[in-house]
Write an enzyme that holds these catalytic residues in place. Sequence first.
Site, PDB file in Angstrom:
ATOM      1  CE  LYS A  39      -4.313 -17.836  13.637  1.00 30.42           C
ATOM      2  NZ  LYS A  39      -3.799 -19.028  12.960  1.00 30.42           N
ATOM      3  CG  HIS A  55      -4.078   7.396  -0.300  1.00 31.53           C
ATOM      4  ND1 HIS A  55      -3.905   6.048  -0.266  1.00 31.53           N
ATOM      5  CD2 HIS A  55      -4.146   7.790   0.996  1.00 31.53           C
ATOM      6  CE1 HIS A  55      -3.880   5.621   0.976  1.00 31.53           C
ATOM      7  NE2 HIS A  55      -4.033   6.667   1.768  1.00 31.53           N
ATOM      8  CD  GLU A 104      -2.730   1.368   2.433  1.00 32.87           C
ATOM      9  OE1 GLU A 104      -3.382   2.402   2.600  1.00 32.87           O
ATOM     10  OE2 GLU A 104      -2.777   0.386   3.198  1.00 32.87           O
ATOM     11  CG  ASP A 109      -0.991 -16.530  12.250  1.00 33.94           C
ATOM     12  OD1 ASP A 109      -1.410 -16.143  11.137  1.00 33.94           O
ATOM     13  OD2 ASP A 109      -1.427 -17.554  12.818  1.00 33.94           O
TER      14      ASP A 109
END
Length: 568
Positions: free
Chosen positions: A379, A553, A247, A455
């Site tokens: 998660k 951006h 990004e 993770d």
Amino acid sequence: MDVRRRPPKPPSPAAAPTHPHQHSQKSSASDSAAPPKASDALPLPLYLTNAIFFTLFFSVAYYLLLRWRDKIRNSTPLHLVTFSELAAIVTLMASFIYLLGFFGIDFVQSFIARAANDAWDLDDDVSLEVDAPQHSLLTSTPDPLTPAISSAEDEEIVECVVSGTIPSYKLEERLGDCKRAVCIRREALQRITGRSLQDLPLDGFNYNSILKQCCEEPVGYVQIPVGIAGPLLLDGFEYSVPMATTEGCLVASANRGCKAIYASGGATSTIFRDGMTRAPVVSFPSATRACHLKFFLENPSNFQTLANEFNKSSNFARLQSIQCSIVGKNLYMRFSCSTGDAMGMNMVSKGVENVLKYLRSIYEDMEVIGISGNFCSDKKPAAINWIEGRGKSVVCEAIIKGEVLKDVLKTSVAALVELNMLKNLAGSAVAGALGGYNAHASNLVSAIFIATGQDPAQNVESSHCITMMEAVIDGKDLHASVTMPCIEVGTVGGGTQLASQSACLNLLGLKGASKGLPGSNSRRLATIVAGSVLAGELSLMAAIANNDLVKSHMKFNRSSKDVPRAAS
């Protein structure tokens, strides 16, 4: 019908040099002699030729327009042409063709080349047999752009994998060579699917390092750029924080936040809770029996016995608490323990198994339904993690000076306080957010997780964060803080032992386990994550308050470059 990219024609064997000296002579000759150009065939210099045809084109066009105007005035049919008019028409066409070829050829060829690169077609040597199986066509035409099979033995193994005789997941075990197994699996996959993997990197990776640890059935690896944000001045130490992301603007934004923190004297952090959790679910014939076990587990006199059973699993795992919840005749037990410098999921699971084995010797009617009953909760966004914490619970704060806000972040104390209240607090409440009272904590968490071998799926709960911004010192300065109750990180085990991720941990001075104080490396990593989130929150909130978000951006996250052409 299977289609594949048409490979380039191989060079003719007759054209290949038969002797190395012959090859070197040809190479030197080709290097010294410039390649011929089409303009070399012209009798005049190129600029004179272009000038002549330009002049001919416009002068002849002007002549014909004058002649046709006279014919219209005199009512003379236009199709009646004289010899001079015929010659002028021929000259006009010739000059037009020349100019079109000279100036339009690159424009036309760009479209032709693009169409040729994107076109998918059958290889010339493939005979079209409607009843032939798919993989037979692909087997006879291997993609020349992918790594070739090195031997007839490997070719035979590929055929066995394609036909299903040899399971793909057993290649490493049978061959004893991880890199060779990856090459064979990769080639078999291309033949089965008819899709090329030429752009998926193969070389430059130690496949032995992931065997039975990180990934099964590998066929390559994905490249993610790593940027550096910082220096982040946190608790008196400076850190260059690695962030793996695709990004644009993220690293630049974090850098700006780090600059504001540094110019204001740095940030401070505190870990107020540290414990990984696992929550099995067990079932009984009746709710009464389930409650009986709940009372047993919550009795302080039984805790040490349970801790002794739990702590057998590891030198670092130490049971901290057990939290129970009854649902009918089912009992959920949330075990929490310290795990040293490991993230600790496997460690806590082994300890829970030991306790369950002990409990079954007492409660013979207890049925273990699952080692994880989602009361952990791993998660997944869950209120229990937001309230009770999981992993490392961290709060990080900094006082940003008013002049720094103005010079570095281009905003003011009042603007940030108002925006934080309406966006991060009220706006998130309106949305019904769970742990999402922030601007973009998950951006920083994910980037650092990927770079340091954590993770990535645990970004879900690790990104739980509430950002607070308040005016202090009579409204002149800004007190900013992030509270993150469940950052799940480790510096040993899992992906942290891979070369690239280990290098990023080494950059932070946190590679491996702490030799002096067990658990201090993973705790420090959690504070760095929180400090980076604070930097990211400051910068993004300032960009929104100053109406610079879209402009930034468009500058850093958009490109007009032709990426495939640049790569080639």
